[in-house]
Write an enzyme that holds these catalytic residues in place. Structure first.
Site, PDB file in Angstrom:
ATOM      1  N   ASP A  77       0.868  -1.169   0.000  1.00 22.32           N
ATOM      2  CA  ASP A  77       0.000   0.000   0.000  1.00 22.32           C
ATOM      3  C   ASP A  77       0.918   1.236   0.000  1.00 22.32           C
ATOM      4  O   ASP A  77       2.097   1.127   0.340  1.00 22.32           O
ATOM      5  CB  ASP A  77      -0.857  -0.047   1.273  1.00 22.32           C
ATOM      6  CG  ASP A  77      -1.593   1.253   1.534  1.00 22.32           C
ATOM      7  OD1 ASP A  77      -2.276   1.745   0.623  1.00 22.32           O
ATOM      8  OD2 ASP A  77      -1.481   1.773   2.665  1.00 22.32           O
ATOM      9  N   ASP A 128      -0.270   5.108   0.816  1.00 20.44           N
ATOM     10  CA  ASP A 128      -0.558   6.139   1.834  1.00 20.44           C
ATOM     11  C   ASP A 128      -0.570   5.534   3.230  1.00 20.44           C
ATOM     12  O   ASP A 128      -1.351   4.624   3.513  1.00 20.44           O
ATOM     13  CB  ASP A 128      -1.906   6.796   1.533  1.00 20.44           C
ATOM     14  CG  ASP A 128      -1.806   7.664   0.288  1.00 20.44           C
ATOM     15  OD1 ASP A 128      -1.013   8.608   0.293  1.00 20.44           O
ATOM     16  OD2 ASP A 128      -2.517   7.363  -0.691  1.00 20.44           O
TER      17      ASP A 128
END
Ligand SMILES: [Mg+2]
Length: 248
Positions: free
Chosen positions: A9, A11
């Site tokens: 991922d 953010d």
């Protein structure tokens, strides 16, 4: 058993980018002489509202003053904030502890790297380029970003998209996430998931994660173990991941 690929991922996992979003909002408020400043606690509450424009509207609805000057300009304020955020990212966002170390270790060992995010591709490229150097994009074989799948996390679609392009089964890969929605998406695609809890996701529900840690750890600053695998280790390394996967 080493994983064949690691899927990250962006953010909150590679970088605490929510802090840059918060900074960008505050700079726009100040530039527009609007009487607001969001501190980290404010912003954590506002993150319950998905979408930047929706977040501004939700905030304005609760303001005793200044809102009338802003309420018809939400799209304009949001566009200014987005431009400011892109500039902050390009100026160099710090990666979280251990991220670059583990990425370099994986590359050296031939473990494949990928990204699964709903952030737009230009923002992902700007972040990676500013933090890892110009060759950074080439480190990642597959980048699933933006709107390549219609259903956002917690739907598993973005991970399924990345797995298809890697042509690997979920059982051969590990995902790295920082949020409840991220863990749900990765687990929904059948992936073993390592959580590095972020400043905006502390205390969230990470049910199903293989390990919950403060971060990936650096030699001079080991991670704090919070739940699951990894209690006896100090750093997330390929060797440690292999052992945790075997014991799972
Ligand atoms: Mg995240």
């Amino acid at each position: 058993m080493l994983p064949s690929a690691m899927i990250f991922d962006v953010d909150g996992t590679l970088s605490e980018t929510e802090e840059l979003h918060r900074q960008a909002f505050n700079e726009i408020f100040a530039a527009e002489k609007l009487p607001w400043h969001w501190d980290a606690a404010d912003y954590r509450r506002l993150l319950d509202v998905a979408g930047g424009k929706e977040r501004i509207a939700h905030f304005l609805a609760a303001q005793p003053e200044g809102a009338d000057r802003a309420v018809g300009r939400i799209a304009e304020l949001h566009a200014a904030k987005t431009a400011r955020y892109s500039a902050l990212i390009a100026a160099g966002a710090a990666l979280r502890p251990g991220v670059e170390r583990l990425i370099r270790e994986a590359k050296a060992a031939g473990v494949r790297l990928a990204i699964a995010t709903t952030t737009s591709l230009p923002n992902v490229e700007a972040l990676l380029g500013a933090s890892l150097g110009r060759e950074a994009i080439a480190l990642f074989e597959v980048i699933g970003a933006g709107d390549v799948v219609p259903a956002k996390k917690p739907a598993p679609d973005i991970y399924q998209y990345v797995l298809e392009r890697l042509a690997l089964p979920a059982s051969a890969c590990v995902a790295f996430e920082d949020s409840t929605n991220g863990v749900r998406a990765a687990r929904g695609a059948g992936l073993a998931t390592i959580v590095t809890q972020g400043m905006y996701t502390e205390g969230d529900d990470f049910a199903g994660a293989l390990a919950v840690l403060s971060d990936l750890g650096e030699p001079d600053a080991p991670y704090r173990h919070l739940a699951g695998a990894g209690a006896g280790d100090r750093l997330v390394t390929l060797d440690a991941l292999g052992r945790w996967l075997e014991a799972a």
